[in-house]
Design a protein around this motif. Structure first.
Motif, PDB file in Angstrom:
ATOM      1  N   TYR A  30      26.833 103.321  49.671  1.00 15.72           N
ATOM      2  CA  TYR A  30      28.283 103.221  49.564  1.00 15.72           C
ATOM      3  C   TYR A  30      28.818 102.339  50.691  1.00 15.72           C
ATOM      4  N   SER A  31      29.809 101.512  50.374  1.00 15.24           N
ATOM      5  CA  SER A  31      30.506 100.707  51.373  1.00 15.24           C
ATOM      6  C   SER A  31      31.969 100.588  50.982  1.00 15.24           C
ATOM      7  N   GLY A  32      32.803 100.361  51.980  1.00 12.26           N
ATOM      8  CA  GLY A  32      34.220 100.151  51.742  1.00 12.26           C
ATOM      9  C   GLY A  32      35.102 101.290  52.188  1.00 12.26           C
ATOM     10  N   GLY A  33      34.516 102.451  52.457  1.00 11.92           N
ATOM     11  CA  GLY A  33      35.284 103.612  52.868  1.00 11.92           C
ATOM     12  C   GLY A  33      34.784 104.170  54.194  1.00 11.92           C
ATOM     13  N   GLU A  34      35.180 105.383  54.485  1.00  7.33           N
ATOM     14  CA  GLU A  34      34.837 106.033  55.746  1.00  7.33           C
ATOM     15  C   GLU A  34      33.552 106.843  55.626  1.00  7.33           C
ATOM     16  N   ALA A  35      32.937 107.111  56.781  1.00  9.43           N
ATOM     17  CA  ALA A  35      31.692 107.879  56.804  1.00  9.43           C
ATOM     18  C   ALA A  35      31.886 109.269  56.203  1.00  9.43           C
ATOM     19  N   ALA A  36      33.027 109.865  56.442  1.00  6.92           N
ATOM     20  CA  ALA A  36      33.262 111.234  55.990  1.00  6.92           C
ATOM     21  C   ALA A  36      33.307 111.354  54.475  1.00  6.92           C
ATOM     22  N   THR A  37      33.581 110.245  53.780  1.00  6.39           N
ATOM     23  CA  THR A  37      33.684 110.307  52.313  1.00  6.39           C
ATOM     24  C   THR A  37      32.523 109.601  51.622  1.00  6.39           C
ATOM     25  N   ALA A  38      31.490 109.250  52.367  1.00  8.37           N
ATOM     26  CA  ALA A  38      30.321 108.592  51.775  1.00  8.37           C
ATOM     27  C   ALA A  38      29.404 109.635  51.154  1.00  8.37           C
ATOM     28  N   VAL A  82      32.904 109.994  46.180  1.00 10.19           N
ATOM     29  CA  VAL A  82      32.990 108.611  45.718  1.00 10.19           C
ATOM     30  C   VAL A  82      33.290 108.573  44.225  1.00 10.19           C
ATOM     31  N   SER A  83      32.733 109.512  43.476  1.00 13.65           N
ATOM     32  CA  SER A  83      32.900 109.531  42.027  1.00 13.65           C
ATOM     33  C   SER A  83      34.337 109.810  41.598  1.00 13.65           C
ATOM     34  N   THR A  84      35.169 110.290  42.507  1.00 13.68           N
ATOM     35  CA  THR A  84      36.573 110.491  42.158  1.00 13.68           C
ATOM     36  C   THR A  84      37.327 109.168  42.089  1.00 13.68           C
ATOM     37  N   GLY A  85      36.776 108.116  42.705  1.00 17.09           N
ATOM     38  CA  GLY A  85      37.444 106.822  42.735  1.00 17.09           C
ATOM     39  C   GLY A  85      38.557 106.731  43.755  1.00 17.09           C
ATOM     40  N   ARG A  86      38.647 107.715  44.656  1.00 14.76           N
ATOM     41  CA  ARG A  86      39.755 107.749  45.610  1.00 14.76           C
ATOM     42  C   ARG A  86      39.303 107.611  47.061  1.00 14.76           C
ATOM     43  N   THR A  87      38.086 107.172  47.298  1.00 16.00           N
ATOM     44  CA  THR A  87      37.573 107.107  48.669  1.00 16.00           C
ATOM     45  C   THR A  87      37.550 105.704  49.253  1.00 16.00           C
ATOM     46  N   GLU A  88      37.861 104.689  48.473  1.00 15.16           N
ATOM     47  CA  GLU A  88      37.757 103.270  48.826  1.00 15.16           C
ATOM     48  C   GLU A  88      36.317 102.766  48.812  1.00 15.16           C
ATOM     49  N   HIS A  89      35.352 103.666  48.672  1.00 10.50           N
ATOM     50  CA  HIS A  89      33.963 103.234  48.598  1.00 10.50           C
ATOM     51  C   HIS A  89      33.671 102.580  47.249  1.00 10.50           C
ATOM     52  N   ALA A  90      32.719 101.670  47.252  1.00 15.72           N
ATOM     53  CA  ALA A  90      32.100 101.154  46.037  1.00 15.72           C
ATOM     54  C   ALA A  90      30.635 101.565  46.052  1.00 15.72           C
TER      55      ALA A  90
END
Length: 238
Positions: free
Chosen positions: A84-92, A97-105
């Protein structure tokens, strides 16, 4: 936690899988017939490598299972890790991530020997075989910002090569629709859970893999026969 306890893409029967595959076929006519498109090689390739240091690239183009499977079969690649990239460590975390609300891809980190395969060649495979760069925040049957098309560049050279290649493809008009691939600086890469690693290799008969990912590997062999490796490089370190 085993993958079976985390349903993410439906394990459907053969008939339903065929229907899903048809319903969510890639939209550009260049992809619709074969699931891939022949592209010109990048005109901008970056500096000639010196020394024997390995390099890495982080790419996002839908479910990381398929992207991982493609690059595992590319000569010069020494490791592919889903993450995962694009979001914060806490939401990796997959569930978040599967919620689509973490900024991760969902991404893959590709480690490669630049004396055997260049960053520009990785991008040629990315745009021609690994995914459809004209689909916004989705890829095939998967929808959400976590499935966006993105290049996470590690330095100015990667940024310059990626920007130049997108401009080159746009100018050539090889796709019916605009390329929507984002270019974002790589702030961090977080490896995905162990059960996601080497997923296509371990689950070759799963309908999702059969109809969405194995054709990508076949297209790699078809379009890049001189760069295709039959035995995938696996993430044996995890």
């Amino acid at each position: 936690m085993p993958a079976s306890s985390l349903p993410r893409r439906p394990l459907v029967g053969l008939g339903a899988a065929l229907a899903l595959s048809a319903a969510f076929a890639w939209t550009p006519f260049t992809h619709a017939a074969s699931g891939a498109v022949t592209l010109p090689p990048p005109a901008t390739t970056g500096p000639t490598p010196t020394g024997d240091a390995l390099q890495s690239a982080v790419l996002a183009g839908g479910c990381f299972w398929g992207i991982e499977a493609v690059y595992q079969h590319l000569d010069g690649v020494t490791e592919v890790v889903s993450g995962y990239s694009g979001g914060e460590a806490a939401t990796a975390d997959y569930r978040l991530v599967s919620t689509g609300r973490t900024e991760h891809a969902e991404v893959v980190r590709i480690t490669y020997d630049p004396r055997q395969v260049s960053y520009a060649q990785l991008l040629q495979v990315f745009f021609s075989v690994a995914h459809d760069p004209t689909q916004l925040d989705r890829q095939g049957p998967d929808r959400g910002r976590q499935y966006r098309s993105a290049i996470f560049y590690a330095d100015e050279t990667q940024q310059r090569v990626a920007e130049a290649y997108i401009d080159q493809l746009d100018a050539a008009g090889v796709f019916d629709q605009p390329i929507v691939t984002r270019l974002d600086p790589l702030n961090a890469f977080y490896p995905a859970e162990d059960y996601h690693q080497d997923y296509a290799y371990h689950h070759p008969n799963q309908p999702y893999i059969v109809f969405n990912d194995l054709p990508k590997v076949a297209n790699l062999e078809r379009l890049f026969p001189g760069d295709y490796r039959d035995s995938p490089v696996l993430d044996t370190a995890r």
